[in-house]
Design an enzyme around this catalytic site. Structure first.
Site, PDB file in Angstrom:
ATOM      1  CB  CYS A   1      58.985  -3.793  -7.494  1.00  0.00           C
ATOM      2  SG  CYS A   1      60.616  -3.039  -8.187  1.00  0.00           S
TER       3      CYS A   1
ATOM      4  CB  CYS B   1      62.242   4.173  -7.323  1.00  0.00           C
ATOM      5  SG  CYS B   1      60.627   3.646  -7.338  1.00  0.00           S
TER       6      CYS B   1
ATOM      7  CB  CYS C   1      66.144   0.739  -7.457  1.00  0.00           C
ATOM      8  SG  CYS C   1      65.520   0.158  -5.912  1.00  0.00           S
TER       9      CYS C   1
ATOM     10  CB  CYS D   1      59.356  -2.693 -11.699  1.00  0.00           C
ATOM     11  SG  CYS D   1      58.422  -2.171 -12.993  1.00  0.00           S
TER      12      CYS D   1
END
Length: 235
Positions: A123, A205, A208, A231
């Protein structure tokens, strides 16, 4: 009027403290009008493209406003479709910001699937550092954070000072509920990521993000295998 140089961070800190108190009960539009009036072109909106409610609000206050989107290289296709639709239909300037390294380049340096082994590091490389660089030319930025999204966001202020970036951080819909946001989306026919209608409550994303079960925290589907719900953008 906006200037071409960054304003003194101590001035911005004091400005955010005063405005945060004064605008706590203001409408989302009034909060954005204050920010645009204070910072002009040195104010932008950030968006994950889960929906474009805040982008739409800002476009009405400041047509042509910059919208920063972090293109991590790991987004769902649906997310990129919302970004492209927003760019083509709203009066905003969408800036797609990419990390210095491609996903393949990151794999070569750190090993494949870093997101499975060290999601904080992934991240940082693909979101936090690119945002820091993208915000360099702004004094203030807007987010779509809401207090009801979960415990980590419950104390979100409508105007705050981002200590790490030394910027004023504006969250115009912090006081909205999910129902408020859905009503705004329906009223103005705002584009929404279709994944939100397919079991996802929060979209990040693809490696995840998972669907959530009824009754789960809206962000329970993010980094589900880790003790992690943010994140790092809003630390």
């Amino acid at each position: 009027m906006s200037s071409t140089t960054n304003r003194d961070p101590f001035e911005l800190r004091d400005l955010a403290a005063e405005a945060g108190k004064r605008l706590e009960d203001a409408s989302a539009t009034d909060i954005l009008e204050w920010a645009v009036g204070e910072f002009g072109e040195r104010f932008c909106v950030t968006s994950s493209m889960a929906d474009a409610a805040v982008v739409h609000l800002a476009s009405k206050v400041a047509p042509g406003i910059d919208v920063v989107f972090l293109d991590t290289g790991l987004h769902f296709p649906e997310t990129l479709q919302v970004r492209d639709f927003v760019a083509s239909t709203m009066d905003v300037n969408v800036r797609s910001i990419r990390p210095d390294q491609s996903v393949l380049g990151q794999d070569a340096e750190f090993g494949p699937r870093l997101f499975e082994r060290a999601p904080d590091e992934c991240c940082a490389l693909r979101k936090v550092l690119p945002l820091n660089e993208a915000l360099a030319d702004y004094d203030g930025w807007a987010t779509g954070l809401r207090r009801d999204e979960g415990p980590t966001r419950a104390n979100t202020r409508v105007v705050d000072f981002d200590v790490s970036r030394r910027k004023v951080k504006v969250s115009p819909i912090a006081k909205w509920t999910e129902a408020d946001q859905l009503a705004y989306i329906e009223r103005y026919d705002i584009p929404v990521n279709p994944l939100l209608g397919d079991g996802f409550r929060s979209v990040g994303c693809w490696p995840c993000t998972r669907r959530t079960e009824p009754g789960e925290d809206p962000r329970a589907g993010r980094w589900a295998a880790f003790d992690k719900t943010e994140c790092g953008l809003h630390a």
